[in-house]
Enzyme design. Structure first.
Site, mmCIF file in Angstrom:
data_model
loop_
_atom_site.group_PDB
_atom_site.id
_atom_site.type_symbol
_atom_site.label_atom_id
_atom_site.label_comp_id
_atom_site.label_asym_id
_atom_site.label_seq_id
_atom_site.Cartn_x
_atom_site.Cartn_y
_atom_site.Cartn_z
ATOM 1 N N ASP A 117 0.803 -1.468 -0.015
ATOM 2 C CA ASP A 117 0.283 -0.407 0.506
ATOM 3 C C ASP A 117 1.046 1.295 0.149
ATOM 4 O O ASP A 117 1.154 1.636 -1.517
ATOM 5 C CB ASP A 117 -0.921 -0.455 1.342
ATOM 6 N N ARG B 133 -10.508 -12.312 6.852
ATOM 7 C CA ARG B 133 -8.938 -13.518 6.382
ATOM 8 C C ARG B 133 -9.504 -14.863 5.477
ATOM 9 O O ARG B 133 -8.963 -15.173 5.463
ATOM 10 C CB ARG B 133 -8.546 -13.295 7.327
#
Ligand code: IMP
Ligand code: MG
Length: 185
Positions: free
Chosen positions: A115, A177
């Site tokens: 990111d 997740r």
């Protein structure tokens, strides 16, 4: 379950997902390709070590390792998440550090997503200092918004849209997740 029904997936506990960005089938296909690329990238008689950056990479690493058709070693790293920080490697606090020696091995650091690049910019110099034979990055997702990466990943699964993504290891406050696909929240 069909991927297109992801917003109704029982794994979300009723929370809404905006859209499926990568289906389980798309991910599986891309991971197979990455596995072949990594298989061919290194001479088979030289030791290869995959280091998964926990927790986000645990699903990707599990699939990627099985798609690489050669002997390899697996270890993990857990780095503390500081807020916005300097790029100094002195700021990294490792909660778990690989036990195996990196020296003389080809090392591939496996990430879920790049990111801002802060995490990688801290870890790369630290790993490099241990004298691996080579050090490369493999990330499933790359948002392509980091403009001062100390090293570009050699292998990228997908160029990701600038949205917050969950599933296939990626979390939002530790949830999601276990989604087999990747969705935006
Ligand atoms: P960076 O240091 O800003 O490159 O962020 C790296 C870490 O932040 C990743 O390994 C993820 O754990 C987390 N992260 C960044 N973007 C996302 C996202 O869209 N969804 C979930 N986790 C993310
Ligand atoms: Mg992560």
């Amino acid at each position: 379950m069909r991927d297109s029904q992801g917003t109704e997936d029982p794994r979300t506990g009723g929370r809404q997902l905006r859209r499926i960005v990568y289906t389980a089938a798309q991910i599986a296909g891309r991971v197979r390709e990455l596995g072949l690329e990594l298989t061919m990238a290194y001479s088979h008689d030289e030791p290869l070590l995959l280091i998964g950056l926990l927790k986000g990479s645990f699903v990707f690493l599990a699939d990627l390792a099985r798609a690489i058709e050669r002997p390899l070693y697996v270890d993990f790293m857990v780095a503390s998440s500081y807020g916005a920080g300097t790029a100094s490697s002195g700021d990294v606090r490792l909660l778990y550090d690989p036990e195996v020696s990196l020296h003389d091995r080809h090392v591939v650091l496996v990430e879920d997503i790049v990111d801002s690049g802060v995490t990688l910019n801290r870890l790369i110099p630290l790993l490099e200092a241990r004298g691996p034979r080579s050090l490369e990055l493999c990330t499933l997702l790359h948002k392509r918004i980091a403009n001062d990466l100390v090293r570009e990943p050699r292998w990228v699964g997908f160029d990701a849209p600038p949205e917050f993504l969950v599933g296939y290891g990626l979390d939002q406050a530790e949830s999601f997740r276990n989604l087999p696909f990747i969705a935006s929240l």
